[in-house]
Design a protein around this motif. Structure first.
Motif, PDB file in Angstrom:
ATOM      1  N   MET A 178       0.824  -1.214   0.034  1.00 43.62           N
ATOM      2  CA  MET A 178      -0.176   0.008  -0.075  1.00 43.62           C
ATOM      3  C   MET A 178       0.896   1.216  -0.089  1.00 43.62           C
ATOM      4  SD  MET A 178      -2.934  -1.423   2.695  1.00 43.62           S
ATOM      5  CE  MET A 178      -1.647  -2.598   3.432  1.00 43.62           C
ATOM      6  N   MET A 179       1.605   1.258  -1.010  1.00 43.18           N
ATOM      7  CA  MET A 179       2.917   2.204  -0.916  1.00 43.18           C
ATOM      8  C   MET A 179       2.447   3.646  -1.026  1.00 43.18           C
ATOM      9  SD  MET A 179       3.621   2.008  -5.074  1.00 43.18           S
ATOM     10  CE  MET A 179       2.440   2.386  -6.443  1.00 43.18           C
ATOM     11  N   GLY A 180       1.161   4.277  -1.219  1.00 44.70           N
ATOM     12  CA  GLY A 180       0.914   5.798  -1.186  1.00 44.70           C
ATOM     13  C   GLY A 180       1.820   6.384  -2.148  1.00 44.70           C
ATOM     14  N   SER A 181       2.401   7.528  -1.777  1.00 41.64           N
ATOM     15  CA  SER A 181       3.239   8.299  -2.591  1.00 41.64           C
ATOM     16  C   SER A 181       4.743   7.734  -2.682  1.00 41.64           C
ATOM     17  CB  SER A 181       3.481   9.399  -2.048  1.00 41.64           C
ATOM     18  OG  SER A 181       4.009   9.732  -0.786  1.00 41.64           O
ATOM     19  N   GLY A 182       5.187   6.360  -2.238  1.00 41.13           N
ATOM     20  CA  GLY A 182       6.246   5.708  -2.477  1.00 41.13           C
ATOM     21  C   GLY A 182       7.488   5.958  -1.398  1.00 41.13           C
ATOM     22  N   THR A 183       7.168   6.487  -0.367  1.00 36.51           N
ATOM     23  CA  THR A 183       8.311   6.879   0.544  1.00 36.51           C
ATOM     24  C   THR A 183       8.937   5.728   0.966  1.00 36.51           C
ATOM     25  OG1 THR A 183       6.425   8.420   1.665  1.00 36.51           O
ATOM     26  CG2 THR A 183       8.564   7.656   2.913  1.00 36.51           C
ATOM     27  N   THR A 184       8.567   4.228   1.256  1.00 37.27           N
ATOM     28  CA  THR A 184       9.243   3.248   1.496  1.00 37.27           C
ATOM     29  C   THR A 184      10.098   2.850   0.289  1.00 37.27           C
ATOM     30  OG1 THR A 184       7.670   2.297   3.078  1.00 37.27           O
ATOM     31  CG2 THR A 184       8.896   0.835   2.094  1.00 37.27           C
ATOM     32  N   LEU A 185       9.721   2.883  -0.571  1.00 36.41           N
ATOM     33  CA  LEU A 185      10.394   2.618  -2.048  1.00 36.41           C
ATOM     34  C   LEU A 185      11.302   3.636  -2.416  1.00 36.41           C
ATOM     35  CD1 LEU A 185       7.078   1.601  -4.067  1.00 36.41           C
ATOM     36  CD2 LEU A 185       8.717  -0.021  -3.052  1.00 36.41           C
ATOM     37  N   ILE A 186      11.256   4.882  -2.253  1.00 38.06           N
ATOM     38  CA  ILE A 186      12.155   5.584  -2.567  1.00 38.06           C
ATOM     39  C   ILE A 186      13.650   5.327  -1.321  1.00 38.06           C
ATOM     40  CG2 ILE A 186      13.119   8.085  -2.257  1.00 38.06           C
ATOM     41  CD1 ILE A 186      10.180   8.727  -2.797  1.00 38.06           C
ATOM     42  N   GLU A 187      13.331   5.105  -0.190  1.00 38.26           N
ATOM     43  CA  GLU A 187      14.356   4.915   0.858  1.00 38.26           C
ATOM     44  C   GLU A 187      15.152   3.390   0.350  1.00 38.26           C
ATOM     45  OE1 GLU A 187      15.649   6.455   3.441  1.00 38.26           O
ATOM     46  OE2 GLU A 187      14.525   7.977   2.393  1.00 38.26           O
ATOM     47  N   ALA A 188      14.005   2.678  -0.107  1.00 44.31           N
ATOM     48  CA  ALA A 188      14.918   1.201  -0.455  1.00 44.31           C
ATOM     49  C   ALA A 188      15.799   1.201  -1.494  1.00 44.31           C
ATOM     50  CB  ALA A 188      13.751   0.368  -1.013  1.00 44.31           C
ATOM     51  N   ALA A 189      15.349   2.288  -2.508  1.00 38.93           N
ATOM     52  CA  ALA A 189      16.365   2.571  -3.942  1.00 38.93           C
ATOM     53  C   ALA A 189      17.633   3.171  -3.292  1.00 38.93           C
ATOM     54  CB  ALA A 189      15.560   3.526  -4.701  1.00 38.93           C
ATOM     55  N   ILE A 190      17.478   4.156  -2.452  1.00 38.46           N
ATOM     56  CA  ILE A 190      18.476   4.779  -1.759  1.00 38.46           C
ATOM     57  C   ILE A 190      19.615   3.837  -1.167  1.00 38.46           C
ATOM     58  CG2 ILE A 190      19.363   6.629  -0.399  1.00 38.46           C
ATOM     59  CD1 ILE A 190      16.590   8.075  -0.943  1.00 38.46           C
ATOM     60  N   GLN A 191      18.905   2.921  -0.581  1.00 39.60           N
ATOM     61  CA  GLN A 191      19.690   2.205   0.449  1.00 39.60           C
ATOM     62  C   GLN A 191      20.096   0.861  -0.440  1.00 39.60           C
ATOM     63  OE1 GLN A 191      20.700   2.662   3.438  1.00 39.60           O
ATOM     64  NE2 GLN A 191      19.675   4.665   3.404  1.00 39.60           N
ATOM     65  N   ASN A 192      20.128   0.955  -1.917  1.00 44.24           N
ATOM     66  CA  ASN A 192      20.680  -0.243  -2.665  1.00 44.24           C
ATOM     67  C   ASN A 192      19.892  -1.567  -2.570  1.00 44.24           C
ATOM     68  OD1 ASN A 192      22.742   1.184  -4.122  1.00 44.24           O
ATOM     69  ND2 ASN A 192      23.950   1.213  -2.325  1.00 44.24           N
ATOM     70  N   ARG A 193      18.677  -1.349  -2.250  1.00 49.43           N
ATOM     71  CA  ARG A 193      17.693  -2.360  -2.368  1.00 49.43           C
ATOM     72  C   ARG A 193      16.801  -2.536  -3.545  1.00 49.43           C
ATOM     73  NH1 ARG A 193      21.053  -1.437   2.103  1.00 49.43           N
ATOM     74  NH2 ARG A 193      20.459  -2.610   3.873  1.00 49.43           N
ATOM     75  N   LYS A 194      16.187  -3.479  -3.811  1.00 51.65           N
ATOM     76  CA  LYS A 194      15.261  -3.618  -4.981  1.00 51.65           C
ATOM     77  C   LYS A 194      13.859  -3.608  -4.288  1.00 51.65           C
ATOM     78  CE  LYS A 194      18.239  -6.612  -7.537  1.00 51.65           C
ATOM     79  NZ  LYS A 194      18.741  -8.096  -8.232  1.00 51.65           N
ATOM     80  N   GLY A 195      12.910  -3.225  -5.068  1.00 52.73           N
ATOM     81  CA  GLY A 195      11.558  -2.915  -4.281  1.00 52.73           C
ATOM     82  C   GLY A 195      10.519  -3.221  -5.304  1.00 52.73           C
ATOM     83  N   LEU A 196       9.267  -3.327  -4.747  1.00 52.68           N
ATOM     84  CA  LEU A 196       7.962  -3.481  -5.414  1.00 52.68           C
ATOM     85  C   LEU A 196       6.903  -2.695  -4.498  1.00 52.68           C
ATOM     86  CD1 LEU A 196       5.973  -4.744  -7.578  1.00 52.68           C
ATOM     87  CD2 LEU A 196       5.628  -6.626  -6.121  1.00 52.68           C
ATOM     88  N   GLY A 197       6.122  -1.906  -5.260  1.00 54.82           N
ATOM     89  CA  GLY A 197       5.155  -1.077  -4.416  1.00 54.82           C
ATOM     90  C   GLY A 197       3.848  -1.377  -5.464  1.00 54.82           C
ATOM     91  N   ILE A 198       2.713  -1.545  -4.603  1.00 54.78           N
ATOM     92  CA  ILE A 198       1.488  -1.702  -5.191  1.00 54.78           C
ATOM     93  C   ILE A 198       0.633  -0.446  -4.582  1.00 54.78           C
ATOM     94  CG2 ILE A 198      -0.739  -3.145  -5.721  1.00 54.78           C
ATOM     95  CD1 ILE A 198       2.571  -4.746  -4.788  1.00 54.78           C
ATOM     96  N   ASP A 199      -0.429   0.077  -5.363  1.00 60.61           N
ATOM     97  CA  ASP A 199      -1.397   0.863  -4.842  1.00 60.61           C
ATOM     98  C   ASP A 199      -2.737   1.052  -5.806  1.00 60.61           C
ATOM     99  OD1 ASP A 199      -1.129   3.073  -2.236  1.00 60.61           O
ATOM    100  OD2 ASP A 199      -2.716   3.327  -3.464  1.00 60.61           O
ATOM    101  N   ILE A 200      -3.769   1.222  -5.275  1.00 62.24           N
ATOM    102  CA  ILE A 200      -5.105   1.368  -6.133  1.00 62.24           C
ATOM    103  C   ILE A 200      -5.383   2.580  -6.614  1.00 62.24           C
ATOM    104  CG2 ILE A 200      -6.621   1.624  -4.145  1.00 62.24           C
ATOM    105  CD1 ILE A 200      -8.294  -0.743  -5.858  1.00 62.24           C
ATOM    106  N   ASP A 201      -4.760   3.776  -5.895  1.00 56.31           N
ATOM    107  CA  ASP A 201      -4.866   5.147  -5.911  1.00 56.31           C
ATOM    108  C   ASP A 201      -3.929   5.528  -7.332  1.00 56.31           C
ATOM    109  OD1 ASP A 201      -4.810   7.846  -6.134  1.00 56.31           O
ATOM    110  OD2 ASP A 201      -4.287   8.070  -3.973  1.00 56.31           O
ATOM    111  N   PRO A 202      -4.900   6.058  -8.428  1.00 56.03           N
ATOM    112  CA  PRO A 202      -4.011   6.506  -9.566  1.00 56.03           C
ATOM    113  C   PRO A 202      -2.860   7.665  -9.450  1.00 56.03           C
ATOM    114  CG  PRO A 202      -6.370   7.133 -10.020  1.00 56.03           C
ATOM    115  CD  PRO A 202      -6.254   6.261  -8.463  1.00 56.03           C
ATOM    116  N   ILE A 203      -3.120   8.518  -8.448  1.00 60.69           N
ATOM    117  CA  ILE A 203      -2.219   9.633  -8.259  1.00 60.69           C
ATOM    118  C   ILE A 203      -1.303   9.164  -7.381  1.00 60.69           C
ATOM    119  CG2 ILE A 203      -2.178  12.048  -7.395  1.00 60.69           C
ATOM    120  CD1 ILE A 203      -3.680  11.742  -9.971  1.00 60.69           C
ATOM    121  N   GLY A 204      -1.394   8.405  -6.482  1.00 61.21           N
ATOM    122  CA  GLY A 204      -0.398   7.608  -5.564  1.00 61.21           C
ATOM    123  C   GLY A 204       0.488   6.914  -6.587  1.00 61.21           C
ATOM    124  N   TYR A 205       0.079   6.203  -7.587  1.00 61.81           N
ATOM    125  CA  TYR A 205       0.934   5.144  -8.250  1.00 61.81           C
ATOM    126  C   TYR A 205       1.670   6.451  -9.225  1.00 61.81           C
ATOM    127  CZ  TYR A 205       1.957   3.265 -12.741  1.00 61.81           C
ATOM    128  OH  TYR A 205       2.663   2.631 -13.898  1.00 61.81           O
TER     129      TYR A 205
END
Length: 320
Positions: free
Chosen positions: A104-131
């Motif tokens: 439930m990624m919302g605006s992608g906060t967790t995923l941004i941090e994962a990328a910065i920390q050299n992790r791979k990631g997957l995010g899903i959300d049903i909100d088109p603006i959040g996506y």
């Protein structure tokens, strides 16, 4: 109250995170976030046994400007959580190239941090603006290509703007309900004109970035009261002052461009994150493939997320 879901896998075994180690994580992580915190602030954190109290204490001590780095906060988003929180858990519970999921990624906060920390990631959300936010925030784009495309887009819009927007046909009430309440006619025509020009961009990542920039200004140039989280009109000012739509869009896309370029450099232009527009209940992943799940479920009982961005949603997906 905490409404987070945190799950981690280590050596193929499912573990429940032991919150008793929280104080050690805070002790090791907080000083690396900001070295100028007062010692008494840290001691306040370390003395409490309440996880919620610890997190609230951190939230109070972190200035808002520290939450807007790189591609965080590209666009307003209701109930966004601080990037420091997923960073703590990603740093301490995963290693390089581990796989982090936010269903439930919302605006992608967790995923941004994962990328910065050299992790791979997957995010899903049903909100088109959040996506859209998460897609732009986690997608690196080559600097020269982005700058050149943005310049060409703005030139194309400026060259045809004065006469072009006047030829735009306003949507029907069926396509865009109550649009005459939310926008001056000329403002909505200008937004549609810019949106149409954006649709001609061949590179999908730069097209998404441009759409996000347009979405950031929709509320600003509308008749909606800027003080409200949901689009509402001020009865004392039902039609707000006329705005320079093209100038505001130019500023918005330039600001997002700079943030995306800085993010792209920070991840060495590597695509580490995938985002999907979809249902968190239907995630197709192999068994034992996820190293960490960190998500902040939506406050569905308190916030109508679709309504918050309804003006953008209607502009982008009229008749759909």
């Amino acid at each position: 109250m905490l409404y987070w879901t945190i799950s981690t896998r280590l050596k193929s075994e499912t573990l429940q995170f032991d919150f008793a180690c929280w104080r050690n994580i805070i002790k090791s992580s907080v000083p690396n976030m900001k070295t100028s915190y007062e010692p008494q602030q840290l001691s306040l954190l370390l003395q409490t046994d309440q996880l919620e109290s610890d997190l609230q204490s951190i939230q109070r001590m972190i200035p808002s400007q520290e939450t807007n780095y790189l591609t965080h906060n590209l666009h307003n988003f209701a109930a966004r959580f601080l990037p420091h929180f997923p960073r703590i858990f990603i740093t301490n519970l995963t290693k390089q190239d581990d796989f982090v999921v936010d269903p439930m990624m919302g605006s992608g906060t967790t995923l941004i941090e994962a990328a910065i920390q050299n992790r791979k990631g997957l995010g899903i959300d049903i909100d088109p603006i959040g996506y859209l936010m998460a897609k732009v925030a986690t997608t690196p784009i080559e600097e020269k290509k982005l700058r050149n495309t943005r310049r060409r887009l703005l030139k194309k819009i400026r060259d045809a703007f004065d006469n072009g927007w006047k030829k735009v046909k306003l949507p029907s009430e069926e396509d865009y309900p109550n649009h005459s309440l939310w926008f001056r006619d000329e403002t909505l025509k200008q937004l549609i004109f810019i949106n149409n020009k954006i649709s001609t961009i061949s590179d999908p990542n730069i097209r998404y970035l441009s759409l996000l920039a347009l979405s950031t200004i929709v509320r600003e140039v509308s008749n909606a009261d800027p003080r409200d989280i949901f689009p509402e009109r001020d009865k004392s000012l039902p039609v707000r002052p006329k705005q320079d739509v093209l100038k505001i869009f130019d500023i918005a896309i330039s600001q997002i461009e700079e943030k995306v370029i800085n993010f792209s450099r920070s991840v060495n232009y590597e695509k580490r994150i995938e985002v999907q527009l979809g249902d968190a209940r239907n995630i197709d992943l192999p068994a034992v493939s996820v190293d960490l799940v960190f998500t902040s479920p939506p406050y569905a009982y308190a916030i109508d997320y679709a309504r918050v961005n309804q003006l953008s949603i209607l502009l982008f997906w009229m008749a759909n």
